[in-house]
Motif scaffolding. Sequence first.
Motif, PDB file in Angstrom:
ATOM      1  N   GLN A 158      -3.422   7.854   5.323  1.00 40.75           N
ATOM      2  CA  GLN A 158      -4.766   8.418   5.281  1.00 40.75           C
ATOM      3  C   GLN A 158      -5.795   7.405   5.755  1.00 40.75           C
ATOM      4  OE1 GLN A 158      -5.637  11.704   4.592  1.00 40.75           O
ATOM      5  NE2 GLN A 158      -7.551  10.921   5.492  1.00 40.75           N
TER       6      GLN A 158
ATOM      7  N   VAL B 285      -1.318   6.619   1.191  1.00 40.21           N
ATOM      8  CA  VAL B 285      -2.626   5.976   1.287  1.00 40.21           C
ATOM      9  C   VAL B 285      -2.772   5.281   2.635  1.00 40.21           C
ATOM     10  CG1 VAL B 285      -4.113   4.175   0.328  1.00 40.21           C
ATOM     11  CG2 VAL B 285      -2.863   5.718  -1.200  1.00 40.21           C
TER      12      VAL B 285
ATOM     13  N   GLN C   7     -12.527   6.531  -1.868  1.00 38.19           N
ATOM     14  CA  GLN C   7     -11.506   6.347  -2.896  1.00 38.19           C
ATOM     15  C   GLN C   7     -10.213   7.017  -2.429  1.00 38.19           C
ATOM     16  OE1 GLN C   7     -11.310   4.871  -5.905  1.00 38.19           O
ATOM     17  NE2 GLN C   7     -13.432   4.335  -6.400  1.00 38.19           N
ATOM     18  N   TYR C   8      -9.087   6.317  -2.579  1.00 40.11           N
ATOM     19  CA  TYR C   8      -7.797   6.854  -2.161  1.00 40.11           C
ATOM     20  C   TYR C   8      -6.931   7.113  -3.390  1.00 40.11           C
ATOM     21  CZ  TYR C   8      -9.245   5.834   2.541  1.00 40.11           C
ATOM     22  OH  TYR C   8      -9.954   5.826   3.728  1.00 40.11           O
ATOM     23  N   CYS C   9      -6.415   8.334  -3.464  1.00 47.99           N
ATOM     24  CA  CYS C   9      -5.690   8.770  -4.654  1.00 47.99           C
ATOM     25  C   CYS C   9      -4.256   9.153  -4.311  1.00 47.99           C
ATOM     26  CB  CYS C   9      -6.382   9.979  -5.286  1.00 47.99           C
ATOM     27  SG  CYS C   9      -8.096   9.671  -5.776  1.00 47.99           S
ATOM     28  N   VAL C  10      -3.383   8.986  -5.280  1.00 43.31           N
ATOM     29  CA  VAL C  10      -2.007   9.458  -5.192  1.00 43.31           C
ATOM     30  C   VAL C  10      -1.741  10.283  -6.445  1.00 43.31           C
ATOM     31  CG1 VAL C  10       0.430   8.828  -5.129  1.00 43.31           C
ATOM     32  CG2 VAL C  10      -1.236   7.487  -3.820  1.00 43.31           C
TER      33      VAL C  10
ATOM     34  N   SER D 267      -6.700   7.557  -8.671  1.00 42.50           N
ATOM     35  CA  SER D 267      -7.228   6.640  -7.674  1.00 42.50           C
ATOM     36  C   SER D 267      -6.420   5.345  -7.665  1.00 42.50           C
ATOM     37  CB  SER D 267      -8.699   6.324  -7.972  1.00 42.50           C
ATOM     38  OG  SER D 267      -9.208   5.385  -7.045  1.00 42.50           O
ATOM     39  N   LYS D 268      -6.069   4.894  -6.468  1.00 43.18           N
ATOM     40  CA  LYS D 268      -5.299   3.659  -6.312  1.00 43.18           C
ATOM     41  C   LYS D 268      -6.156   2.516  -5.778  1.00 43.18           C
ATOM     42  CE  LYS D 268      -1.394   5.369  -7.668  1.00 43.18           C
ATOM     43  NZ  LYS D 268      -0.814   4.934  -8.961  1.00 43.18           N
TER      44      LYS D 268
ATOM     45  N   THR E 279       0.850  -1.186   0.000  1.00 45.27           N
ATOM     46  CA  THR E 279       0.000   0.000   0.000  1.00 45.27           C
ATOM     47  C   THR E 279       0.886   1.237   0.000  1.00 45.27           C
ATOM     48  OG1 THR E 279      -1.656  -1.170   1.320  1.00 45.27           O
ATOM     49  CG2 THR E 279      -1.836   1.224   1.222  1.00 45.27           C
TER      50      THR E 279
ATOM     51  N   ARG F  63     -10.076  -0.118  -7.138  1.00 46.01           N
ATOM     52  CA  ARG F  63     -10.763   1.174  -7.266  1.00 46.01           C
ATOM     53  C   ARG F  63     -12.040   1.083  -8.091  1.00 46.01           C
ATOM     54  NH1 ARG F  63      -9.550   3.198 -12.296  1.00 46.01           N
ATOM     55  NH2 ARG F  63      -7.844   2.153 -13.398  1.00 46.01           N
TER      56      ARG F  63
ATOM     57  N   TYR G 169      -9.989  -3.152   1.823  1.00 48.36           N
ATOM     58  CA  TYR G 169      -9.211  -2.409   0.832  1.00 48.36           C
ATOM     59  C   TYR G 169      -9.364  -3.143  -0.498  1.00 48.36           C
ATOM     60  CZ  TYR G 169      -4.900  -0.128  -0.985  1.00 48.36           C
ATOM     61  OH  TYR G 169      -3.970   0.583  -1.700  1.00 48.36           O
TER      62      TYR G 169
END
Length: 217
Positions: free
Chosen positions: A17, A14, A189-192, A196-197, A10, A168, A165
């Motif tokens: 967060q 992310v 949604q988790y973004c870098v 979105s990852k 991960t 996406r 987890y």
Amino acid sequence: MTPDAWFGVTPEPVASQIARDLTSIISTSKTTVIDLFAGVGANAISLALATAEDGSTPRWEKVIAIELDAPTLACAQHNASLHGVADNIIWVLGDNFKYLDTLLNSPEKLEDDLRVDVESTALFASPPWGGPGYSTDDIFDLSTMEPYNLDKLHGAYRSMDHALYLPRTSDLRQIAKLVPDGTKIDVVQYCVEGASKAMVAYLPAARDEDEDTNMDS
């Protein structure tokens, strides 16, 4: 770091967060958290570093990290030592499904530090994303995820609040079916760098009446 572990890690922003979101979304009555697929430790480390609202008190009284692969677990322990939290995590080499089954049905067989109060425990699961289409489908069918599909995961974890987890593009309709009608859940949604990852679905523990309803449907 093993090749498989590198592929599945991960991203640190992310993981950090997610740890903050678990702090705010999961009830403060939950004082133990279990990382069920620890991998090389990104999530377990972030959970061990997480603090309560005062910014100094550890959010979790106990962090347990479970990993099936010994070299990967060794990587996780090394990474945790670099962050100064190796001794703040209880490390378990084993299968998380077997551990939870023992916890729920034969807790006396577990070591003292692994016998946790189910009512005050939350789970975090970052399972492998094997299977056709998770990286290419516009909407990913979670029933095809390998080696553990959505039903397998939720079925094993439903007795406790749990965060999953997931890819996406996971099918939100399949996630919605896991909770009773009218129940609102958080799906983030988790973004870098704007991309979105992954998404995380934060699911409450099933109540007895929920289980009866699902059996009747």
